[in-house]
Design an enzyme around this catalytic site. Structure first.
Site, PDB file in Angstrom:
ATOM      1  N   PRO A  22       0.830  -1.215   0.000  1.00  0.00           N
ATOM      2  CA  PRO A  22       0.000   0.000   0.000  1.00  0.00           C
ATOM      3  C   PRO A  22       0.860   1.258   0.000  1.00  0.00           C
ATOM      4  CG  PRO A  22      -0.073  -1.111   2.137  1.00  0.00           C
ATOM      5  CD  PRO A  22       0.621  -2.027   1.192  1.00  0.00           C
ATOM      6  N   ALA A  56      -3.375   3.366   2.298  1.00  0.00           N
ATOM      7  CA  ALA A  56      -4.080   3.622   3.557  1.00  0.00           C
ATOM      8  C   ALA A  56      -5.363   4.380   3.246  1.00  0.00           C
ATOM      9  CB  ALA A  56      -3.192   4.429   4.491  1.00  0.00           C
ATOM     10  N   TYR A 180       0.363   4.841  13.282  1.00  0.00           N
ATOM     11  CA  TYR A 180      -1.014   5.305  13.155  1.00  0.00           C
ATOM     12  C   TYR A 180      -1.862   4.765  14.309  1.00  0.00           C
ATOM     13  CZ  TYR A 180       0.746   7.159   8.838  1.00  0.00           C
ATOM     14  OH  TYR A 180       1.486   7.881   7.942  1.00  0.00           O
ATOM     15  N   ARG A 322       8.545   0.867  -3.238  1.00  0.00           N
ATOM     16  CA  ARG A 322       9.196   1.828  -4.142  1.00  0.00           C
ATOM     17  C   ARG A 322       9.678   1.218  -5.442  1.00  0.00           C
ATOM     18  NH1 ARG A 322      12.708   4.106   0.705  1.00  0.00           N
ATOM     19  NH2 ARG A 322      12.322   1.925   1.261  1.00  0.00           N
TER      20      ARG A 322
HETATM   21  C1  FMN Z   1       4.888   6.842  -1.626  1.00  0.00           C
HETATM   22  C2  FMN Z   1       4.740   5.885  -0.462  1.00  0.00           C
HETATM   23  C3  FMN Z   1       3.533   5.800   0.202  1.00  0.00           C
HETATM   24  C4  FMN Z   1       3.349   4.869   1.249  1.00  0.00           C
HETATM   25  N1  FMN Z   1       2.127   4.732   1.827  1.00  0.00           N
HETATM   26  C5  FMN Z   1       1.895   3.712   2.692  1.00  0.00           C
HETATM   27  C6  FMN Z   1       0.587   3.390   3.114  1.00  0.00           C
HETATM   28  O1  FMN Z   1      -0.407   3.973   2.679  1.00  0.00           O
HETATM   29  N2  FMN Z   1       0.441   2.362   4.010  1.00  0.00           N
HETATM   30  C7  FMN Z   1       1.512   1.645   4.459  1.00  0.00           C
HETATM   31  O2  FMN Z   1       1.341   0.741   5.266  1.00  0.00           O
HETATM   32  N3  FMN Z   1       2.766   1.918   4.037  1.00  0.00           N
HETATM   33  C8  FMN Z   1       2.970   2.898   3.140  1.00  0.00           C
HETATM   34  N4  FMN Z   1       4.227   3.102   2.647  1.00  0.00           N
HETATM   35  C9  FMN Z   1       5.304   2.188   3.038  1.00  0.00           C
HETATM   36  C10 FMN Z   1       5.422   1.068   2.020  1.00  0.00           C
HETATM   37  O3  FMN Z   1       4.226   0.308   1.921  1.00  0.00           O
HETATM   38  C11 FMN Z   1       6.589   0.128   2.372  1.00  0.00           C
HETATM   39  O4  FMN Z   1       6.306  -0.505   3.591  1.00  0.00           O
HETATM   40  C12 FMN Z   1       7.919   0.873   2.487  1.00  0.00           C
HETATM   41  O5  FMN Z   1       8.050   1.826   1.440  1.00  0.00           O
HETATM   42  C13 FMN Z   1       9.102  -0.078   2.434  1.00  0.00           C
HETATM   43  O6  FMN Z   1       9.086  -0.858   1.248  1.00  0.00           O
HETATM   44  P1  FMN Z   1      10.012  -0.514  -0.043  1.00  0.00           P
HETATM   45  O7  FMN Z   1      11.433  -0.494   0.442  1.00  0.00           O
HETATM   46  O8  FMN Z   1       9.713  -1.619  -1.014  1.00  0.00           O
HETATM   47  O9  FMN Z   1       9.613   0.832  -0.549  1.00  0.00           O
HETATM   48  C14 FMN Z   1       4.434   4.051   1.634  1.00  0.00           C
HETATM   49  C15 FMN Z   1       5.657   4.172   0.978  1.00  0.00           C
HETATM   50  C16 FMN Z   1       5.825   5.055  -0.068  1.00  0.00           C
HETATM   51  C17 FMN Z   1       7.138   5.106  -0.796  1.00  0.00           C
END
Ligand code: FMN
Length: 352
Positions: A22, A56, A180, A322
């Protein structure tokens, strides 16, 4: 386990072990998703992910992080999600939604407008939390939820789950991570209550357990329910892996199918040991000790790395955030690199 093996979840079968994590887009008006959300989430379904979890999604207006968050607290939002879930399903992915309440981290600017609390008179609202302790300097001082407020939070999650079903979602993830509201109740650093919802482990986890039970009343037994936890606050005296294992054990018999294992977000000055796959050990430990399926997330960026997490039995799925923004076709690229077959949509066959 193979990254490209199917993953049964109740009556559904995820086509592989790659899930789009997400990610808030901060691009909605009045909580209603629009063309951006359709194209963003839809592209990642076409990209070959097994499930695409929408950002979210607030269960109430006061539960939004920013004024531009999406929601599922009314029927206009429900209707707007329908074509999006339908498109995701048509392309072979399971549409998921992360139901959320931001608690004391609500009423904030979106990141590209600086983040941080909205100043008074600029569209800000009163935030709520377990205790009247702000997230950090410069943040809103939240109101501590009273008994009526707590009942409203539970019923808001239940009603949002009902709308999620009507909107065509097939997977719900409850957001109990990243500082949260639900995480705020779990952690002794943000929860200083003296009633049945604070103090002991049983009391701090009560709200989440009540919400899981309420959601399960309306969310069909045929469909999976996941919970995202921050396995640790990375902070002395906070929530930690031992408590996460214990909670995961208690959530399983309540109907939770998978723990999506993240970390951090509760306090601003946590010291996080960042590195490739840095949260994978938490997913592995919860999976091993609580005997529940887990998802690994966080700095998983290459097909080989994703494949290893699943092959080594550290998690049942990987969630990619990402890297899937950089490349919505990450699952297809991974399949090509690893010699698995993920047939492209017919419209794109000539390119494969
Ligand atoms: C643009 C963006 C928005 C995010 N929004 C949420 C979210 O809505 N809910 C959530 O649990 N994590 C959110 N995250 C965290 C990601 O889901 C993920 O846990 C975190 O980026 C680590 O993973 P990655 O290294 O693959 O980016 C967000 C991350 C990014 C980059």
């Amino acid at each position: 386990m193979d990254l490209f093996s199917p993953f049964p979840q109740r009556t559904l079968t995820l086509r592989n072990r790659i899930v789009v994590s997400p990610m808030c887009q901060y691009s909605a008006q009045d909580g209603v998703p629009n063309h951006w959300h359709l194209v963003h989430l839809g592209s990642r379904a076409v990209g070959g992910a097994a499930a695409v979890i929408a950002e979210a999604t607030a269960v109430s207006p006061e539960g939004r992080i920013s004024p531009q968050d999406v929601g599922l607290w009314n029927d206009a939002q429900l209707q707007a999600w329908r074509p999006i879930t339908q498109f995701i399903r048509e392309h072979g992915a399971v549409p998921g939604v992360q139901l959320s309440h931001a608690g004391r981290k609500a009423s904030a600017h979106r990141p590209w407008e600086g983040g941080g609390a909205l100043p008074a008179g600029q569209g800000d609202w009163t935030t709520v939390a377990p205790s009247a302790i702000p997230f950090d300097e410069g943040w809103h001082v939240p109101e501590a939820l009273d008994a009526i407020g707590l009942r409203k939070v539970v019923s808001d999650f239940r009603a949002a789950a009902q709308r999620a079903l009507a909107a065509g979602f097939q997977l719900i993830e409850l957001h109990a991570a990243h500082g949260y509201l639900l995480h705020q109740f779990l952690s002794p650093l943000s929860n200083r209550r003296g009633d049945d919802y604070g103090g002991s482990f049983e009391n701090r986890t009560r709200l989440l357990r009540e919400i899981v039970a309420a959601v399960r009343e309306v969310w069909p037994q045929e469909l999976p329910l996941w919970v995202r936890l921050s396995a640790t606050d990375w902070s002395e005296g906070g929530w930690d892996v031992e408590q996460s294992v214990r909670l995961a054990r208690e959530l399983k018999p309540l109907g939770v199918d998978l723990i999506d294992t993240s970390s951090g977000g509760l306090v601003a000055h946590a010291k996080i040991a960042l590195g490739p796959g840095y949260q994978v050990p938490f997913a592995a430990r919860i999976r091993e000790e609580a005997q529940i399926a887990t998802g690994a997330v966080g700095l998983i960026t290459t097909p080989a790395q994703a494949a290893a997490v699943v092959a080594e039995g550290k998690a049942d799925v990987v969630l990619i955030a990402r890297e899937s923004l950089r490349d919505p076709y990450f699952p297809r690229r991974a399949a090509q690199e690893l010699g698995a077959a993920v047939p492209p949509p017919v419209q794109y066959q000539r390119a494969w």
